[in-house]
Write a protein that holds these residues in place. Structure first.
Motif, PDB file in Angstrom:
ATOM      1  N   ILE A  30       0.841  -1.214   0.000  1.00 43.32           N
ATOM      2  CA  ILE A  30       0.000   0.000   0.000  1.00 43.32           C
ATOM      3  C   ILE A  30       0.867   1.252   0.000  1.00 43.32           C
ATOM      4  CG2 ILE A  30      -1.615   1.340   1.405  1.00 43.32           C
ATOM      5  CD1 ILE A  30      -2.861  -1.314   2.295  1.00 43.32           C
ATOM      6  N   ALA A  31       1.932   1.244   0.793  1.00 39.08           N
ATOM      7  CA  ALA A  31       2.815   2.412   0.850  1.00 39.08           C
ATOM      8  C   ALA A  31       3.440   2.694  -0.515  1.00 39.08           C
ATOM      9  CB  ALA A  31       3.905   2.185   1.898  1.00 39.08           C
ATOM     10  N   PHE A  32       3.865   1.675  -1.221  1.00 44.78           N
ATOM     11  CA  PHE A  32       4.491   1.884  -2.528  1.00 44.78           C
ATOM     12  C   PHE A  32       3.479   2.290  -3.585  1.00 44.78           C
ATOM     13  CE2 PHE A  32       8.158  -0.885  -1.037  1.00 44.78           C
ATOM     14  CZ  PHE A  32       9.057   0.166  -1.009  1.00 44.78           C
ATOM     15  N   VAL A  33       2.244   1.812  -3.496  1.00 44.49           N
ATOM     16  CA  VAL A  33       1.197   2.250  -4.436  1.00 44.49           C
ATOM     17  C   VAL A  33       0.922   3.744  -4.250  1.00 44.49           C
ATOM     18  CG1 VAL A  33      -1.255   2.083  -4.972  1.00 44.49           C
ATOM     19  CG2 VAL A  33       0.102   0.010  -4.718  1.00 44.49           C
ATOM     20  N   ILE A  34       0.827   4.182  -3.003  1.00 44.51           N
ATOM     21  CA  ILE A  34       0.604   5.607  -2.729  1.00 44.51           C
ATOM     22  C   ILE A  34       1.773   6.439  -3.241  1.00 44.51           C
ATOM     23  CG2 ILE A  34       0.383   7.317  -0.883  1.00 44.51           C
ATOM     24  CD1 ILE A  34      -1.101   5.187   0.756  1.00 44.51           C
ATOM     25  N   ALA A  35       2.988   5.966  -3.019  1.00 47.07           N
ATOM     26  CA  ALA A  35       4.166   6.702  -3.487  1.00 47.07           C
ATOM     27  C   ALA A  35       4.190   6.800  -5.005  1.00 47.07           C
ATOM     28  CB  ALA A  35       5.436   6.000  -2.989  1.00 47.07           C
ATOM     29  N   ALA A  36       3.846   5.692  -5.700  1.00 48.69           N
ATOM     30  CA  ALA A  36       3.835   5.712  -7.168  1.00 48.69           C
ATOM     31  C   ALA A  36       2.775   6.664  -7.698  1.00 48.69           C
ATOM     32  CB  ALA A  36       3.608   4.295  -7.695  1.00 48.69           C
ATOM     33  N   ALA A  37       1.588   6.676  -7.088  1.00 48.93           N
ATOM     34  CA  ALA A  37       0.509   7.579  -7.530  1.00 48.93           C
ATOM     35  C   ALA A  37       0.895   9.040  -7.293  1.00 48.93           C
ATOM     36  CB  ALA A  37      -0.778   7.235  -6.802  1.00 48.93           C
ATOM     37  N   ALA A  38       1.500   9.310  -6.129  1.00 47.85           N
ATOM     38  CA  ALA A  38       1.919  10.686  -5.840  1.00 47.85           C
ATOM     39  C   ALA A  38       3.030  11.130  -6.783  1.00 47.85           C
ATOM     40  CB  ALA A  38       2.394  10.776  -4.385  1.00 47.85           C
ATOM     41  N   GLY A  39       3.830  10.192  -7.278  1.00 54.74           N
ATOM     42  CA  GLY A  39       4.901  10.543  -8.197  1.00 54.74           C
ATOM     43  C   GLY A  39       4.410  11.011  -9.557  1.00 54.74           C
ATOM     44  N   LEU A  40       3.149  10.737  -9.888  1.00 58.38           N
ATOM     45  CA  LEU A  40       2.604  11.186 -11.179  1.00 58.38           C
ATOM     46  C   LEU A  40       2.202  12.657 -11.161  1.00 58.38           C
ATOM     47  CD1 LEU A  40       0.305   8.115 -12.002  1.00 58.38           C
ATOM     48  CD2 LEU A  40       2.608   8.586 -12.856  1.00 58.38           C
ATOM     49  N   VAL A  41       2.066  13.219  -9.966  1.00 61.01           N
ATOM     50  CA  VAL A  41       1.597  14.604  -9.856  1.00 61.01           C
ATOM     51  C   VAL A  41       2.595  15.566 -10.481  1.00 61.01           C
ATOM     52  CG1 VAL A  41       0.993  16.452  -8.239  1.00 61.01           C
ATOM     53  CG2 VAL A  41       0.237  14.094  -7.803  1.00 61.01           C
ATOM     54  N   MET A  42       3.870  15.393 -10.244  1.00 59.69           N
ATOM     55  CA  MET A  42       4.896  16.321 -10.708  1.00 59.69           C
ATOM     56  C   MET A  42       4.924  16.459 -12.232  1.00 59.69           C
ATOM     57  SD  MET A  42       7.485  18.304  -9.660  1.00 59.69           S
ATOM     58  CE  MET A  42       8.072  17.682  -8.075  1.00 59.69           C
ATOM     59  N   PRO A  43       5.079  15.378 -13.013  1.00 61.80           N
ATOM     60  CA  PRO A  43       5.134  15.551 -14.470  1.00 61.80           C
ATOM     61  C   PRO A  43       3.837  16.107 -15.059  1.00 61.80           C
ATOM     62  CG  PRO A  43       5.061  13.210 -13.889  1.00 61.80           C
ATOM     63  CD  PRO A  43       5.302  13.963 -12.641  1.00 61.80           C
ATOM     64  N   MET A  44       2.694  15.711 -14.508  1.00 61.29           N
ATOM     65  CA  MET A  44       1.428  16.214 -15.048  1.00 61.29           C
ATOM     66  C   MET A  44       1.251  17.706 -14.736  1.00 61.29           C
ATOM     67  SD  MET A  44      -1.017  12.902 -14.265  1.00 61.29           S
ATOM     68  CE  MET A  44      -2.347  13.467 -15.303  1.00 61.29           C
ATOM     69  N   ALA A  45       1.636  18.115 -13.543  1.00 59.82           N
ATOM     70  CA  ALA A  45       1.520  19.541 -13.180  1.00 59.82           C
ATOM     71  C   ALA A  45       2.501  20.382 -13.997  1.00 59.82           C
ATOM     72  CB  ALA A  45       1.787  19.716 -11.686  1.00 59.82           C
ATOM     73  N   LEU A  46       3.709  19.909 -14.244  1.00 58.07           N
ATOM     74  CA  LEU A  46       4.663  20.653 -15.051  1.00 58.07           C
ATOM     75  C   LEU A  46       4.165  20.827 -16.483  1.00 58.07           C
ATOM     76  CD1 LEU A  46       8.072  19.165 -13.821  1.00 58.07           C
ATOM     77  CD2 LEU A  46       7.293  21.538 -13.585  1.00 58.07           C
ATOM     78  N   GLY A  47       3.522  19.785 -17.012  1.00 59.28           N
ATOM     79  CA  GLY A  47       2.946  19.907 -18.356  1.00 59.28           C
ATOM     80  C   GLY A  47       1.876  20.982 -18.398  1.00 59.28           C
ATOM     81  N   GLN A  48       1.044  21.046 -17.382  1.00 58.67           N
ATOM     82  CA  GLN A  48      -0.005  22.071 -17.338  1.00 58.67           C
ATOM     83  C   GLN A  48       0.606  23.470 -17.194  1.00 58.67           C
ATOM     84  OE1 GLN A  48      -3.413  21.308 -14.795  1.00 58.67           O
ATOM     85  NE2 GLN A  48      -3.077  19.086 -14.917  1.00 58.67           N
TER      86      GLN A  48
END
Length: 575
Positions: free
Chosen positions: A36-54
């Motif tokens: 569960i901890a690694f799933v949360i970390a992987a999902a949170a890691g997607l925020v940075m590239p998507m926000a930079l694109g926006q």
């Protein structure tokens, strides 16, 4: 029938996984929490590239405001914080999981090693077993604690990143189709060549350890007969074999890395081409292209991490196979003697040898209750081999070795190579009877004449002894061993030159201690000094693996045969 040389097995990959999964099932909740901890970390890691694109898109949008940028920046900060916390928690949990797994494996290895039949250990040698308990455990301890958390984090990151990249634009799936085949080819080539090399390297470590230990344990003999150059050559040959295998493994690894770097270059080029076409057609924004490239880099990072860790994992897996191979060995029956005999010892027409070389030929031997039998003969006559058969270490090729029920359950063998275990003197003595109190220990010491010797040690019975503590002299160590034997209250005592190495200054003291252990018990004494045979009830003379004479000391001297010649030579040596 002769023995075939035994080998310690290496577990298959399937057996390794079965063993590890069985250990992990005891900690199911910890495994779930780590996942569960690694799933949360992987999902949170997607925020940075998507926000930079926006943010890139906001730069070209006239209606954008500073508040939009700050909002996205806040999401990026929050995502980075959550990712760091979740990844840290997952890494800590995974490391704890791996350390517990390693602790269980170490315990199984040591426990099973101590329970292996002595005949198996003697035939395979201790070099391979020592290498598995040291080199292989160190290899696993070095590789797995860092590799497993990385594999878990990378695996979850890969899955979620691929989903995000495909959701952004299905055409980006072409990147996966471009990169994955090259990586699969590289990985298959590596997995085809690397595991046999690592397995051979681990085995070469065991061979080298065997030659080193053989030279060190027989150092006086090596020096006395000028065998240093021979043993050095053997060790050198084994060491160069380790070097050759290590260099071949490094070459395979470097080729693997080169192919992975080529795949990364090809993937980045594909992203740029696809993004250029889609932006030109209006199907993708520049910010979307930026997100795609960042996601790919984020995708390739864990992918490269996983593939690069294959090297550590393969090496660790090879070592795990050797560790689990010991842990899964059947212990079997360690005592090769037949029980239910009418006498403490009855050897009838026994033949035995090592590999294809016979050592004992049709040996007959009887030891009656309370009788002390001394076995004498020149070096190589087969005395120690006979003692090993009577002790139950080996089964005869033919014939039989039978003991009564008391001897079958209570036999003590003391050899000239006395080992001092790490711990207190008390611990070393009570190995025979862990429940024995200090009064019983002191009674045993008094019986063998060792009470004053132990009292003179720095802390008496509480003196810490062993490799990294107080070092006992040879005579002191033999006294402790004899006290341990007395405490065990054996029905059958086997002394294999147990007082041969103490030196003349302590020979009489140790002989008296041995007499105390033997008194009133059936005993077989492998005599190094012939004066030990004088006090025996019966003397058995061996030559070339056969019993050639038998009788009392006086009878054999009067017979003017082999024993008389040995006695005459012994008398001249003493004077």
């Amino acid at each position: 029938m002769s023995q075939t040389r035994a080998t310690i097995p290496v577990a298959t990959t399937r057996e390794v996984w079965q063993t590890c999964l069985g250990l992990l099932r005891r900690r199911t909740w910890l495994v779930i929490a780590v996942a569960i901890a690694f799933v949360i970390a992987a999902a949170a890691g997607l925020v940075m590239p998507m926000a930079l694109g926006q943010i890139v898109d906001l730069a070209t949008a006239p209606e954008s405001t500073d508040a939009d940028v700050w909002r996205l920046g806040g999401w990026m900060a929050a995502g980075a914080l959550v990712q760091a916390l979740a990844a840290g928690a997952g890494a800590i949990g995974a490391a704890a999981l791996v350390e517990q797994l390693l602790a269980d494996l170490r315990e199984r290895l040591v426990t099973r090693s101590l329970r292996l039949p002595r005949r198996v250990v003697e035939r395979v040698g201790t070099g391979d077993l020592t290498s598995r308990a040291s080199d292989d455990v160190a290899q696993v301890a070095q590789g797995l604690p860092g590799a497993i958390p990385t594999v878990a984090a990378s695996g979850f990151t890969l899955v979620l990143t691929v989903i995000a990249l495909t959701a952004l634009q299905p055409w980006f799936a072409l990147v996966i189709l471009t990169v994955v085949p090259l990586q699969v080819i590289s990985l298959r080539s590596y997995l085809r060549n690397a595991p046999p090399l690592y397995a051979a390297e681990r085995a070469a470590f065991g061979v080298r350890a065997h030659h080193v230990l053989a030279a060190l344990r027989g150092l006086p003999t090596v020096q006395a007969f000028g065998l240093g150059a021979l043993h050095a050559a053997r060790i050198g040959t084994a060491s160069w074999q380790v070097v050759r295998l290590s260099l071949r493994a490094r070459a395979v690894l470097n080729t693997f890395f080169a192919r992975l770097n080529t795949a990364e270059l090809l993937g980045m080029a594909t992203i740029l081409v696809v993004a250029f076409v889609l932006v030109g057609r209006g199907a993708l924004t520049v910010g979307g292209a930026t997100t795609a490239m960042l996601l790919f880099l984020q995708l390739f990072g864990p992918m490269m991490g996983l593939l690069l860790l294959i090297d550590d994992l393969q090496s660790a897996l090879a070592s795990l196979g050797r560790i689990v191979g010991v842990a899964r060995m059947e212990t079997g029956n360690d005592d090769q003697r037949e029980a239910g005999g009418s006498a403490p010892v009855a050897v009838a027409a026994a033949r035995f040898g090592y590999d294809e070389a016979p050592v004992l030929h049709d040996v007959d031997l009887q030891v009656a209750p309370g009788e002390r039998v001394a076995v004498v003969g020149t070096s190589g006559a087969g005395k120690s081999t006979l003692a090993a058969l009577v002790a139950g270490v080996h089964a005869p090729w033919s014939g039989r070795v039978q003991v009564d029920d008391a001897a079958h359950s209570r036999t003590v063998l003391i050899s000239q190579e006395v080992h001092t275990f790490s711990g207190t003197v008390r611990d070393n003595i009570t190995l025979a009877r862990p429940e024995a109190d200090d009064e019983a220990v002191r009674t045993a010491l008094d019986a063998v004449g060792g009470a004053d010797v132990v009292a003179a040690l720095p802390d008496g019975l509480d003196t810490e002894v062993g490799p990294h503590a107080h070092s006992l002299t040879v005579a002191q160590a033999q006294l402790v061993a004899l006290a341990r034997a007395h405490l065990a209250d054996p029905a059958l005592v086997l002394l294999d030159e147990a007082t041969a190495e103490a030196g003349s200054a302590h020979g009489a003291m140790l002989d008296r201690a041995a007499d105390a252990v033997i008194s009133g018990r059936a005993a077989l004494v492998i005599a190094h000094r012939l004066d030990q045979a004088v006090s025996a009830d019966r003397v058995v003379v061996m030559s070339d693996g056969r019993v050639v004479e038998e009788g009392t000391h006086a009878e054999l001297v009067a017979a003017d045969g082999t024993y008389a010649d040995l006695w005459s030579a012994w008398q001249r040596h003493r004077h």
